[in-house]
Structures are given as C-alpha cells and as structure tokens.
Scaffold this motif. Structure first.
Motif, PDB file in Angstrom:
ATOM      1  N   UNK A 118      34.881   5.854 -35.268  1.00 18.98           N
ATOM      2  CA  UNK A 118      33.738   5.922 -34.320  1.00 18.98           C
ATOM      3  C   UNK A 118      32.696   6.147 -35.131  1.00 18.98           C
ATOM      4  N   UNK A 119      31.539   5.100 -34.828  1.00 13.01           N
ATOM      5  CA  UNK A 119      30.476   5.170 -35.355  1.00 13.01           C
ATOM      6  C   UNK A 119      29.404   6.095 -34.313  1.00 13.01           C
ATOM      7  N   UNK A 120      29.149   7.035 -34.337  1.00 12.53           N
ATOM      8  CA  UNK A 120      28.489   7.865 -33.219  1.00 12.53           C
ATOM      9  C   UNK A 120      26.967   7.560 -33.304  1.00 12.53           C
ATOM     10  N   UNK A 121      26.473   7.294 -34.260  1.00 13.44           N
ATOM     11  CA  UNK A 121      24.843   7.171 -34.508  1.00 13.44           C
ATOM     12  C   UNK A 121      24.597   5.728 -33.830  1.00 13.44           C
ATOM     13  N   UNK A 122      25.685   4.704 -33.496  1.00 16.63           N
ATOM     14  CA  UNK A 122      25.501   3.599 -32.952  1.00 16.63           C
ATOM     15  C   UNK A 122      26.056   3.592 -31.385  1.00 16.63           C
ATOM     16  N   UNK A 123      26.473   4.541 -31.129  1.00 17.15           N
ATOM     17  CA  UNK A 123      27.181   4.536 -29.981  1.00 17.15           C
ATOM     18  C   UNK A 123      26.491   5.299 -28.810  1.00 17.15           C
ATOM     19  N   UNK A 124      26.742   5.060 -27.365  1.00 20.73           N
ATOM     20  CA  UNK A 124      26.557   5.630 -26.052  1.00 20.73           C
ATOM     21  C   UNK A 124      27.415   5.496 -25.049  1.00 20.73           C
ATOM     22  N   UNK A 125      27.095   5.892 -24.026  1.00 19.56           N
ATOM     23  CA  UNK A 125      27.935   5.620 -22.763  1.00 19.56           C
ATOM     24  C   UNK A 125      28.093   4.164 -22.527  1.00 19.56           C
ATOM     25  N   UNK A 126      27.388   3.293 -22.855  1.00 18.97           N
ATOM     26  CA  UNK A 126      27.531   1.848 -22.460  1.00 18.97           C
ATOM     27  C   UNK A 126      28.047   1.076 -23.841  1.00 18.97           C
ATOM     28  N   UNK A 127      28.031   1.566 -24.876  1.00 15.42           N
ATOM     29  CA  UNK A 127      28.302   0.870 -26.041  1.00 15.42           C
ATOM     30  C   UNK A 127      29.251   1.758 -27.078  1.00 15.42           C
ATOM     31  N   UNK A 128      30.182   1.054 -27.377  1.00 16.33           N
ATOM     32  CA  UNK A 128      31.171   1.888 -28.351  1.00 16.33           C
ATOM     33  C   UNK A 128      31.441   1.030 -29.638  1.00 16.33           C
ATOM     34  N   UNK A 129      31.119   1.694 -30.646  1.00 14.56           N
ATOM     35  CA  UNK A 129      31.390   0.696 -31.906  1.00 14.56           C
ATOM     36  C   UNK A 129      32.290   1.674 -32.953  1.00 14.56           C
ATOM     37  N   UNK A 130      33.375   0.742 -33.281  1.00 14.57           N
ATOM     38  CA  UNK A 130      34.203   1.520 -34.031  1.00 14.57           C
ATOM     39  C   UNK A 130      34.898   0.340 -35.178  1.00 14.57           C
ATOM     40  N   UNK A 131      35.935   1.065 -36.094  1.00 16.38           N
ATOM     41  CA  UNK A 131      36.342   0.085 -37.071  1.00 16.38           C
ATOM     42  C   UNK A 131      36.975  -0.898 -36.167  1.00 16.38           C
ATOM     43  N   UNK A 132      36.928  -2.214 -36.944  1.00 13.25           N
ATOM     44  CA  UNK A 132      37.872  -3.513 -36.521  1.00 13.25           C
ATOM     45  C   UNK A 132      39.190  -3.034 -37.156  1.00 13.25           C
ATOM     46  N   UNK A 133      40.180  -3.066 -36.524  1.00 16.82           N
ATOM     47  CA  UNK A 133      41.504  -2.876 -36.969  1.00 16.82           C
ATOM     48  C   UNK A 133      42.244  -4.334 -37.357  1.00 16.82           C
TER      49      UNK A 133
END
Length: 539
Positions: free
Chosen positions: A235-250
């Motif tokens: 998870x990329x915490x610095x670019x995520x919040x309650x409306x957006x979640x950015x994570x590795x593409x598997x």
C-alpha cells in the motif's frame, strides 16, 4: 422526509416493475437440497423470482447491491437458488465515467514529487506517470484503475461519488421494511433481523472508508510475511486516503483465464490456495471474506490475493469449536462433531430430534472423508436450513467463503478434497495448542488474572458467609413475625371463646331455673378462673 419519500417511491416502482411483491404471499421453500446436475422442480419454479430480485437490486444501486452480495454469502438463510443468482451481483455493475469518479480526489493533499506542496492548479493525475481512465473493475462501492506511479505499475481504487446520502436513506428504508424482508425472503423464525441489519450497516461503513481496506492489506502482509507462494500487494500510504487506495498492481491471471498448463501445476496452485486459506481461518482467525476467482491471481511463483474490502474475523472460542468440528470429521468421531456443532449454533439437545440430527451429521462425515470432486462446504448450511437453525454470521460468512475456495480448487483439480488438504494443518494446530510452550504461555498470560482471583478469594468467601448469615437472620425474623401473628390469632380465639361462655353462663344464671341456674353460675365462675390463668401466663 421528502427525500426519503422520493426514495420510497423509487423502491416501490422498481419492485412493481419486476413484480416482486408476489414474494410476500408466496411460500419460499428452504428445506430442499439440490445440485446443478439434478435441480429440483422448486429450483426452476423460484429461479425466475431470483433473477427478478437480482435485477431489482442492481437497478436500486449500491446499498441493495451490497445487501444482495451479503445475502449470497448466507446459504443458511437464503434458499440455494437465490444464493446462486445474487452471487452474480459481484460482477454486474455498470461503470461510471472517470470525470464523475474524479471528485473522489477533491481535497487530495498529496504534494507532487519533488515539491513541498500541491500547486494552485492541482490535477491529481499529475501525481502519476500514466493513468488509464478506463476501469479495470467496477463494484457497487468503488472502481479500480491501472496507473504508473514513480515507475511502478499500481492499481488505484476510487470510491463512487455521492454514496453516503443514498446509503443512509436506503438503510432507513430497510429498517422500516425489515419485517417485510423477513417474509419476502422466507427467513427462518430464528433469524435476528435487527442484528443482521446492524452488521450490514457496520460493513457498509467500513467498505466506504478505503483506509480500512489499507489496514486489512497490511495485516495480511504481516500474516504471510514468512509464507512462500502467497503474495499481498503493498500500500502507498502517502498517496492514499479514505476515498482513494493505491497499491501494487498484481501481475498474473485469474483461474478462469488460466492458459493450458500441466495438471501438476494446477494441483500446485490448488494446494497453495487451500492451505493458505485454511491458515487464514484456523491459525490467524482473519480471512479474506470474498475469495471468488477474480480476487485470486495466479502468478509464476505462487498466488496473490486482491480486494481486501470484505474480511472476516473469528474469535478464539468460535475458532476452537470450528477446529474441533473439523477434527471430529477428520477422525470420524461423531460425538466430537455433534457437540462442536451444538456449541457453534448455540442450540440445546431438547430443541432438535437428536437421532435424526446425528444421522445427518454421519452423512456429512462420510461425504467429507470419502467423496472427491464434489462440493462439500455447504453441507452445514443445508443442515441448518433443514432444522431451522440460525448459524452465527461469522460461521455463515466463512462457510460461503470456503464454498468459493472449494469451487476454485475444484476448477483447478477435479479430484480436490478440502479435508485432505486440511489434515496436516489440523494436526499441526492441535499439536501447537497442547504443546508445553503453549501451556506455559497460557499460564503466563492468565497468571495475573488467577492471582487476582486467589487474592480476592478470602473476601469472596466472607461475602458468601455474610450473605448466608443475612439470609438466615432475615428468614428467622420472618419466621418470628409469622409465629407472633399466629399467637395473636390464637389468643383472640381463646378470649372470644371464653367471653362467649361467660355471657351465656350469665344469661342462664339470671334467667334460668333449677339446674340451669346452677350450671350458669358454675360456667360463669369457671370462665373467670380461666381468664385469670391465661392472663397470669402472659405476664
């Protein structure tokens, strides 16, 4: 109230459109068991209603779609044909254009790389090296996009706009219509609609906040940090919040899109999926609650789980009872299976036909140990339906998840048997449970509590003694009052009797003649003497 009324009108129109009000006076039969190979007549009879219900839920939007998805995971509550049809809600959500989805990024506080703050004309897409505005996946709560961030391929999950108001209205309407829901879907008498709606509301609140999913992913990462063959996205915490979640593409493929590979490789994937999931359930007590084929990615070095919005948690007591149930089936011990199932459902022996119930359990034990290539995980739901038992929501959610896992593994390996893969794990967990180290750790953790109990034991005993003493004194006082009351009654009767003798004797002495006069005088004197004796005794 006006907005709620308008929403009521919308719900009424959709239900009228699909003629769903007939469910209110039709008898939904839950007490049958059928398979895809040999469907019962009642399957065909109710399929049309199930399809209409699924279409109505899709048209009514996210709350009803999510409700349908939850019901599709409760085969102990909903007939199989409805479970099958409502499970199709997983993939049939129309996408929203990205221009509408982009509002989720409003207030996004991430600075651009290499800068201290966001520029005045801030466009969130400037954060990414590349962003594909066509969604990879669409769900009732969010949509997922493919992007490139700092040279790495990522998946971007974005919540749909304006969900809160609609969901709150729908929840209020569902609360108003809860008794109609129970009737329409044929829920059993043991079903707790209040508890179900509370859990449903809690689930929606959690899924609307993507920071909950971020925490779930991190927890899975910790649980599988030392397990080979199971990958969890970062998870990329610095670019995520309650409306957006950015994570590795598997990267990888799903089970249904798997290219032609050897049967041995398929069995290898099947083994990793089943053992990793059994670990989640019986070791971690924290599991992926929606492991359908699209949420498990097959990779060269193993598998990857994605979409952690729905997770399940099992407390220690339920996990222990479930493990005992599985152990009893594995060892073919009827008494262990029987007692474990009673503890899980919370029913008493007096509430069921024990002989028939044990016969049905014996059939389940036989199927799980000697069948292969057949789905077994819904046996408990069918048993609950047959005896009108309400399984704990945690158990029912897990059973639905195990059905999905079993279906995935059967697609990879037609001879798959979940119990065969579970036996080594069951043995390992039991050995760990009763190992000296576990016993010592348990005593250490519980030591303070038992020490406190021992310290308070004298005071507790004294409290018990005082309670007994007080009870005895209270009983003695009550008895004394009762005795005094009876004595007063007895004295009143004696005085009344003597007074009657005295008056009658006086009457005979004055108005009588002969022997009656003599008898009257004797009676009068005797009564006075008796009055004197009684009075003297009271003094």
């Amino acid at each position: 109230m006006f907005r709620k009324f308008r929403r009521y009108v919308t719900v009424f129109k959709v239900f009228s459109k699909y003629n769903l009000f007939t469910l209110l006076y039709s008898e939904v039969n839950q007490y049958y068991v059928s398979t895809n190979r040999n469907p019962c007549f009642i399957d065909v009879k109710n399929r049309d209603k199930a399809i209409k219900l699924r279409k109505a839920f899709e048209e009514l939007g996210p709350t009803f779609i999510k409700l349908g998805q939850i019901l599709s995971k409760r085969p102990d509550l909903v007939p199989a044909i409805y479970v099958e049809e409502l499970s199709n809600l997983q993939d049939n959500v129309n996408p929203l254009d990205f221009t509408k989805m982009k509002v989720a990024f409003e207030g996004f506080s991430c600075p651009l790389p290499g800068t201290d703050s966001a520029p005045i004309d801030f466009d969130v897409l400037d954060i990414f090296d590349d962003f594909n505005e066509e969604p990879l996946a669409c769900a009732s709560i969010a949509q997922v996009y493919e992007a490139v961030l700092n040279g790495k391929k990522v998946a971007v999950k974005v919540t749909r706009p304006n969900l809160i108001d609609t969901i709150n209205l729908d929840l209020a309407i569902l609360d108003d219509l809860k008794f109609i829901i129970v009737k329409a879907l044929g829920f059993g008498s043991n079903f707790d609609i209040e508890s179900f709606l509370f859990e449903f509301k809690d689930l929606l609140n959690k899924e609307l906040d993507l920071s909950n999913e971020a925490r779930n992913i991190k927890r899975f990462q910790a649980n599988f940090a030392s397990v080979e063959g199971v990958n969890v996205p970062n998870v990329y915490d610095e670019f995520s919040n309650e409306n957006v979640l950015i994570m590795d593409y598997m990267e990888g493929t799903t089970i249904r899109k798997l290219p032609d590979i050897s049967d041995e490789k398929k069995r290898w994937y099947s083994n990793i999926i089943s053992t990793s999931y059994l670990k989640q359930v019986y070791v971690d007590g924290f599991y992926h609650a929606d492991p359908h084929s699209s949420n498990i990615i097959l990779q060269e070095d193993g598998i990857a789980y994605i979409d952690f919005g729905a997770v399940g948690v099992i407390d220690d007591e339920l996990r222990r009872n479930m493990l005992n149930l599985f152990y009893g089936i594995y060892k073919e011990k009827m008494d262990v299976v029987f007692e474990s199932f009673l503890k899980i459902t919370g029913i008493n022996k007096e509430d069921i036909d024990v002989r028939r119930f044990r016969m049905d359990l014996d059939d389940i034990i036989s199927k799980q140990n000697y069948s292969s290539g057949e789905r077994q995980s819904d046996n408990y739901a069918n048993l609950a339906l047959k005896y009108n038992l309400s399984l704990p929501s945690e158990f029912s959610t897990l059973e639905r998840a195990l059905i999905l896992i079993e279906a995935n593994c059967l697609e990879l390996d037609p001879n798959f048997n979940l119990l065969t893969n579970a036996k080594p794990l069951i043995t390992k967990v039991f050995m760990k449970r009763y190992s000296p180290f576990e016993a010592a750790e348990y005593l250490q953790l519980e030591g303070d509590r038992y020490l406190e109990i021992v310290k308070n034991l004298p005071q507790g005993i004294n409290d018990v003694i005082e309670t007994i003493r007080g009870y005895r004194i209270e009983r003695f006082e009550e008895k004394s009052k009762e005795i005094k009351r009876y004595r007063a009654i007895e004295s009143s009767l004696k005085y009344g009797f003597l007074a009657a003798i005295m008056l009658s004797s006086a009457y005979m002495a004055v108005n009588g003649s002969g022997s009656l006069t003599t008898l009257g005088v004797a009676g009068f004197v005797s009564s006075i003497l008796l009055f004197g004796i009684i009075f003297a005794r009271r003094i």
